[in-house]
Design a protein around this motif. Sequence first.
Motif, PDB file in Angstrom:
ATOM      1  N   MET A   1      43.226  39.575  30.017  1.00  0.00           N
ATOM      2  CA  MET A   1      44.132  38.578  30.564  1.00  0.00           C
ATOM      3  C   MET A   1      45.473  39.221  30.893  1.00  0.00           C
ATOM      4  N   ILE A   2      46.000  38.880  32.053  1.00  0.00           N
ATOM      5  CA  ILE A   2      47.291  39.423  32.484  1.00  0.00           C
ATOM      6  C   ILE A   2      48.405  38.734  31.700  1.00  0.00           C
ATOM      7  N   VAL A   3      49.257  39.512  31.023  1.00  0.00           N
ATOM      8  CA  VAL A   3      50.324  38.889  30.233  1.00  0.00           C
ATOM      9  C   VAL A   3      51.699  39.358  30.665  1.00  0.00           C
TER      10      VAL A   3
ATOM     11  N   ARG B   1      54.433  39.895  33.967  1.00  0.00           N
ATOM     12  CA  ARG B   1      54.682  39.409  35.314  1.00  0.00           C
ATOM     13  C   ARG B   1      54.616  40.512  36.369  1.00  0.00           C
TER      14      ARG B   1
ATOM     15  N   GLY C   1      51.184  41.800  36.712  1.00  0.00           N
ATOM     16  CA  GLY C   1      50.331  40.762  37.274  1.00  0.00           C
ATOM     17  C   GLY C   1      50.468  40.713  38.782  1.00  0.00           C
ATOM     18  N   LEU C   2      51.727  40.772  39.253  1.00  0.00           N
ATOM     19  CA  LEU C   2      51.955  40.767  40.692  1.00  0.00           C
ATOM     20  C   LEU C   2      51.235  41.931  41.351  1.00  0.00           C
TER      21      LEU C   2
ATOM     22  N   LEU D   1      47.434  41.315  41.354  1.00  0.00           N
ATOM     23  CA  LEU D   1      47.033  40.306  42.338  1.00  0.00           C
ATOM     24  C   LEU D   1      47.167  40.848  43.749  1.00  0.00           C
TER      25      LEU D   1
ATOM     26  N   MET E   1      43.287  33.042  48.494  1.00  0.00           N
ATOM     27  CA  MET E   1      43.781  33.189  47.126  1.00  0.00           C
ATOM     28  C   MET E   1      43.434  31.982  46.263  1.00  0.00           C
ATOM     29  N   LEU E   2      43.471  30.795  46.886  1.00  0.00           N
ATOM     30  CA  LEU E   2      43.027  29.613  46.156  1.00  0.00           C
ATOM     31  C   LEU E   2      41.576  29.790  45.723  1.00  0.00           C
TER      32      LEU E   2
ATOM     33  N   ARG F   1      39.912  32.546  45.392  1.00  0.00           N
ATOM     34  CA  ARG F   1      39.788  33.622  44.420  1.00  0.00           C
ATOM     35  C   ARG F   1      40.266  33.209  43.026  1.00  0.00           C
ATOM     36  N   SER F   2      41.363  32.407  42.969  1.00  0.00           N
ATOM     37  CA  SER F   2      41.866  31.941  41.665  1.00  0.00           C
ATOM     38  C   SER F   2      40.767  31.228  40.897  1.00  0.00           C
TER      39      SER F   2
ATOM     40  N   ASP G   1      38.009  33.731  39.752  1.00  0.00           N
ATOM     41  CA  ASP G   1      38.447  34.577  38.626  1.00  0.00           C
ATOM     42  C   ASP G   1      38.284  33.877  37.286  1.00  0.00           C
ATOM     43  N   LEU G   2      38.450  32.540  37.304  1.00  0.00           N
ATOM     44  CA  LEU G   2      38.466  31.825  36.023  1.00  0.00           C
ATOM     45  C   LEU G   2      37.110  31.277  35.623  1.00  0.00           C
TER      46      LEU G   2
ATOM     47  N   HIS H   1      40.863  39.265  34.355  1.00  0.00           N
ATOM     48  CA  HIS H   1      41.181  37.848  34.210  1.00  0.00           C
ATOM     49  C   HIS H   1      40.446  37.190  33.040  1.00  0.00           C
TER      50      HIS H   1
ATOM     51  N   PHE I   1      47.788  24.078  45.488  1.00  0.00           N
ATOM     52  CA  PHE I   1      48.330  25.002  44.488  1.00  0.00           C
ATOM     53  C   PHE I   1      49.278  24.291  43.525  1.00  0.00           C
TER      54      PHE I   1
ATOM     55  N   MET J   1      47.626  21.572  41.237  1.00  0.00           N
ATOM     56  CA  MET J   1      46.831  22.177  40.169  1.00  0.00           C
ATOM     57  C   MET J   1      47.735  22.786  39.108  1.00  0.00           C
TER      58      MET J   1
ATOM     59  N   PRO K   1      49.464  32.428  28.280  1.00  0.00           N
ATOM     60  CA  PRO K   1      50.212  31.847  29.392  1.00  0.00           C
ATOM     61  C   PRO K   1      49.235  31.304  30.438  1.00  0.00           C
TER      62      PRO K   1
ATOM     63  N   ALA L   1      47.819  34.241  35.691  1.00  0.00           N
ATOM     64  CA  ALA L   1      48.826  34.777  36.609  1.00  0.00           C
ATOM     65  C   ALA L   1      48.753  34.122  37.977  1.00  0.00           C
ATOM     66  N   GLN L   2      47.519  33.829  38.435  1.00  0.00           N
ATOM     67  CA  GLN L   2      47.391  33.203  39.758  1.00  0.00           C
ATOM     68  C   GLN L   2      48.122  31.868  39.799  1.00  0.00           C
ATOM     69  N   TYR L   3      48.049  31.125  38.697  1.00  0.00           N
ATOM     70  CA  TYR L   3      48.639  29.791  38.689  1.00  0.00           C
ATOM     71  C   TYR L   3      50.140  29.836  38.484  1.00  0.00           C
TER      72      TYR L   3
ATOM     73  N   LEU M   1      52.217  32.655  39.314  1.00  0.00           N
ATOM     74  CA  LEU M   1      52.934  33.445  40.320  1.00  0.00           C
ATOM     75  C   LEU M   1      52.717  32.921  41.736  1.00  0.00           C
ATOM     76  N   LEU M   2      51.467  32.631  42.095  1.00  0.00           N
ATOM     77  CA  LEU M   2      51.186  32.321  43.492  1.00  0.00           C
ATOM     78  C   LEU M   2      51.871  31.052  44.004  1.00  0.00           C
TER      79      LEU M   2
END
Lengths: 291, 291, 291, 291, 291
Positions: free
Chosen positions: A1-3, A5, A8-9, A12, A239-240, A242-243, A246-247, A256, E59, E62, E194, E197-199, E201-202
């Motif tokens: 999990m990305i923790v 910032r 993470g950027l 992504l 990206m939506l 993909r989000s 990922d989950l 992720h 986005f 959600m 947290p 990251a997608q939720y 940052l994006l």
Amino acid sequence: MIVNRPHGLAILFREALPPLIILTLWDFVVVVLFQIFHQDWMEQPALPISLMGSALAIFLSMRNNAAYNRWWEGRTLWGAITNNCRSFGREAATLLGGRPDLARAMAAYPHVLRAALRGDPPNEDTRRLLTPEIYEKVFSCSNTANMLLYQIGLGVRDEVERKGIDGAVHGTVDRILSDIANAQGGLERIKNTPLPAQYSLLPEIATHLFCIILPLSAVQTLGWITPLGSSIIGMLFQMLDRSGRDLQEPFKQSVHALPMLTMARTIERDLLQPIGDTPLDPIQPINGVQP
Amino acid sequence: MIVNRPHGLAILFREALPPLIILTLWDFVVVVLFQIFHQDWMEQPALPISLMGSALAIFLSMRNNAAYNRWWEGRTLWGAITNNCRSFGREAATLLGGRPDLARAMAAYPHVLRAALRGDPPNEDTRRLLTPEIYEKVFSCSNTANMLLYQIGLGVRDEVERKGIDGAVHGTVDRILSDIANAQGGLERIKNTPLPAQYSLLPEIATHLFCIILPLSAVQTLGWITPLGSSIIGMLFQMLDRSGRDLQEPFKQSVHALPMLTMARTIERDLLQPIGDTPLDPIQPINGVQP
Amino acid sequence: MIVNRPHGLAILFREALPPLIILTLWDFVVVVLFQIFHQDWMEQPALPISLMGSALAIFLSMRNNAAYNRWWEGRTLWGAITNNCRSFGREAATLLGGRPDLARAMAAYPHVLRAALRGDPPNEDTRRLLTPEIYEKVFSCSNTANMLLYQIGLGVRDEVERKGIDGAVHGTVDRILSDIANAQGGLERIKNTPLPAQYSLLPEIATHLFCIILPLSAVQTLGWITPLGSSIIGMLFQMLDRSGRDLQEPFKQSVHALPMLTMARTIERDLLQPIGDTPLDPIQPINGVQP
Amino acid sequence: MIVNRPHGLAILFREALPPLIILTLWDFVVVVLFQIFHQDWMEQPALPISLMGSALAIFLSMRNNAAYNRWWEGRTLWGAITNNCRSFGREAATLLGGRPDLARAMAAYPHVLRAALRGDPPNEDTRRLLTPEIYEKVFSCSNTANMLLYQIGLGVRDEVERKGIDGAVHGTVDRILSDIANAQGGLERIKNTPLPAQYSLLPEIATHLFCIILPLSAVQTLGWITPLGSSIIGMLFQMLDRSGRDLQEPFKQSVHALPMLTMARTIERDLLQPIGDTPLDPIQPINGVQP
Amino acid sequence: MIVNRPHGLAILFREALPPLIILTLWDFVVVVLFQIFHQDWMEQPALPISLMGSALAIFLSMRNNAAYNRWWEGRTLWGAITNNCRSFGREAATLLGGRPDLARAMAAYPHVLRAALRGDPPNEDTRRLLTPEIYEKVFSCSNTANMLLYQIGLGVRDEVERKGIDGAVHGTVDRILSDIANAQGGLERIKNTPLPAQYSLLPEIATHLFCIILPLSAVQTLGWITPLGSSIIGMLFQMLDRSGRDLQEPFKQSVHALPMLTMARTIERDLLQPIGDTPLDPIQPINGVQP
């Protein structure tokens, strides 16, 4: 999990680069064909793309909600395992009056479980924390985590019989084991039941279709800046999509995924510290990612 | 349940083909009538179709959410049965001190339940796992799964009386039986209570209406490529509608149903392995579909 | 509750006919006024109707979600009563060791409850299943279902005292009674707390307003086929509104209500069969509707 | 809480009148300025208002969902108090074997709680139902409802000690007190934690802004009938905003608040009738509003 | 947490000012470039911005739903801690028959927990309420709150052994400790996990992009009043984004965080008053913000 910032950027962005490049190339093809070779059949009005956009919106928001809920339920169930393992540690000391070996066996439980959820072979932590006797029994069974609970249950029973502990106290300790079994079953449910095929495949296909048609619909009005406008919008929808993807599988090997190693170590530490053992250090994130 | 990506794509494509063909044919009829015979009454503006689209969007997202929740609740309740059957197995060994026959009777429970949920006659697995005496009692009742729990409850009671086991321990074991009864009741609730007629019939009708009107609204601007644009959009809405319908009856015989045989076998194995029985192999998916 | 597809379609069509006729008449009035008498003030642009449509969409989706959740929660609570009544039956036999009279009193419970939820007088089933003594006590109280649980609780206590049953076992049986009391309270909550007036009245008014304004906004572009386009769209929104209203009061006398008689009979059968009584037959749907 | 349809309509209409008048006045100012004084800067295109509408839609649907959920959770928690008070009454008779004084103290509990939730001084019902001794102890504490549970707990303990009741039975009764404490804490949580300021203030401000800009955007196309079109749409959004605000504080003095007096009286009656006391009559709605 | 309307408005306005200024400046740059220097490439049609708006809407809704749910779950878990601490206080007096020292140790628990959740060093309240002996043991462990529960559990066990209290009663008290452990684990889960990251940052990036493109799309039709229209809409989306970000970390030091000090003091008071201690005064909001 990305923790982290910034990391993470970066992650992504790295993941978004390949589709972004393909998208932009396709946008250029469209704009060149239209502006230079004047392909009239490309003059698409706005209506179809906006209707398509609303069908896509329903698909994506349903899928992403379902995926996020799976991910968060997975995390919550790991939380339930954390809590109940701790409570078991407390009860081993207070209700059963000792038995650090049971607390240590329970400290191995999350490590057994994380290996099972990822389909990995038994890990080093398991070997370190379990007695050889229990280790062998556990790994002779196909559902290793369930067998470990079973063995702990037998250990509790021996203690109850040896000390003549009250049946109600035995029932209270057993309730914690049942609660752990419930959380474990929930995690296996998420692992063994992927999102329905319609929810995992169709949004992806629809997003790709949308991105292919988008520049055709925009080129007439946007002209030479089509690649910019079209790839920003296409990228947002990619990206939506993909989000969500990922989950939806929270246990598979990926940046992720849920940080199962970190959580298992935390549980181990919370069980071993009160009985006076010196536990290993907590797991540290690597490049902003908790393993 | 579809568990394999390529097979899943093939299945979804095969299911989507008939409506796609009908849709495209209708689109061709509309475009030919408009372009060749110049039927003026066909020039429909965009407003009605977009208002219709938003009513349809509400219908579809409500229905699909409800259908997905039914499906996932069904899966979660089967998960609860899995967990509590395992806990019962552990408690039969630890709290009651033995009684593998009760664990075997519990291993038959999911097989009895899956037959009941699908309205099937008693299956081979049930006969294999139950003693003839209990088998006969169970199938003389209309609610077979409930009667099996009742018989297991009587078995627990005999053991409690024979060994003079504490009432609190008896209460703890009985709690597991009540939890199984709760999950079973939840599954019967989903089976016996279909989605309200409004939610299962109206979205389907509205989607068909929408697909009929769509090319009339698009032909004026899209011209000869109407069949392409209109059938892509129509197909997306058909698939949204279909996704919901596939999930709303999670127990009926279909590739989208919950894999009840697979789950029942898993429970059976988790109950029989710890008591030393050699269980049958796990069920394997056939052509990417878990039965 | 509608359980049959063709009957369901017929029922929904019959219910939809009156508003459809009124809607179409109004659409004709508008189109005739516009096309023949050329009322210029009727030329309304599209913007207001689409903004109105989006306010309406929020209202309807909030209300319908709330209504569906009430309906499904009502069904789930009836399910909880089913499960706990069955568990009580099992416990009367296993934990208390007999007492078929308590199982019979519990079989009357759902019949007492369904009469209370609909404000009906005591029904025939209640009289058939309760002893005269308990019958009289129950119906001398304003909350009859609560009083029946109270009487069953007293019966359990007599048995516990007579046989010297363990307090933990008494506690386990009492837990089931508390779970039934919780589900009963939930059903009374749904019955006594209608949807807030804003949620039940405003969507209906907004839908009617929308349907009145709709043809004014469409007549300019749709011309003579306004009645067709406008009444299809108006009908969709009317049906959305109606779907919500049908579900928001799940206990009132209507074809959309929960099938309380069917459920009560199922519970009765599941309680009486294991103790050897011959119960009445299950309730059959009448014209596709379960009573 | 409004429980009567015609009264509800009248109340909602009365509440809606002031904003409706202000809105219509402003719409007239705009249309007069535009049509008579030809202010060109007023010609606003449709785009901004529809983007604004979609931001507003997100704000309003999030806030209204949150507000409805608070209201319904409040009602559900009062339901939990109802159920557990009844179960306590049953257990006082069956598990503790009598003690009507404890049932009476519990009958005072909802009255103590409703005063606390509204910040009112102790009410008449409390004084009537509590013994002076307990009354004094309860109101010497800042959390009166918690102190009453504490006193009831002490009463239960005296009875347990006096009669030598089993510890498991004591635990069962205490579980009910803990469940009541959980529900009470939930109600205090809703009372003490308002919606986040962003959710309660911003939708209101955004709705007002939207209503101010709306006629500017519509006057160009709607002309003299702007006040009609604009105030219908503005009113719909105002009512959406208001519906949410009405529900977000379910305990404050208002016609939309939960009917705490009615519920408290119901609980009182359900506790006093089985022990043979003659309770006060149920509370009747006044002008269609339950207090 | 903001608890005061005027202060809340002031805080929100102060937070909104910097982005508002930047947004307006950028809008001015765009309008000046377009109106004075006639940059043709700026004439963007409306389609892309509305498609972008709908991706952004998915986005934001959600993310904001997820953030609000995290915040409210955090508050609910603190509520569970409140309730169970109170129930523990009651049980210490009724089930264990005294032991005010355990009630005092429990009064320190929320203070230990709030320091742990914020990563703060041990606070003054902890020192004041714990005995030095327990204080030292607790702060020698990495999970201080868990260790405090463990110590309280040992204290309960001593009392049980000393007075020969029934095992079922011990089990009931221990259940409360397990419930507190569950709530604590839930709070740690929210803190340690947290939003993906997608939720987090994006949506922020997409909102900024949207605000940059917005005036380009509006300047053609809005002309000189672009800065007004564009910055109102941009501001609304910025505030939506910000509302979500404010709530997604409910424990970090900010005016939007949960009022952990206030809640901890309330729990302390509710535990100390019934045992006759004189607790500190409740915490008062400072400038409309509860700490």
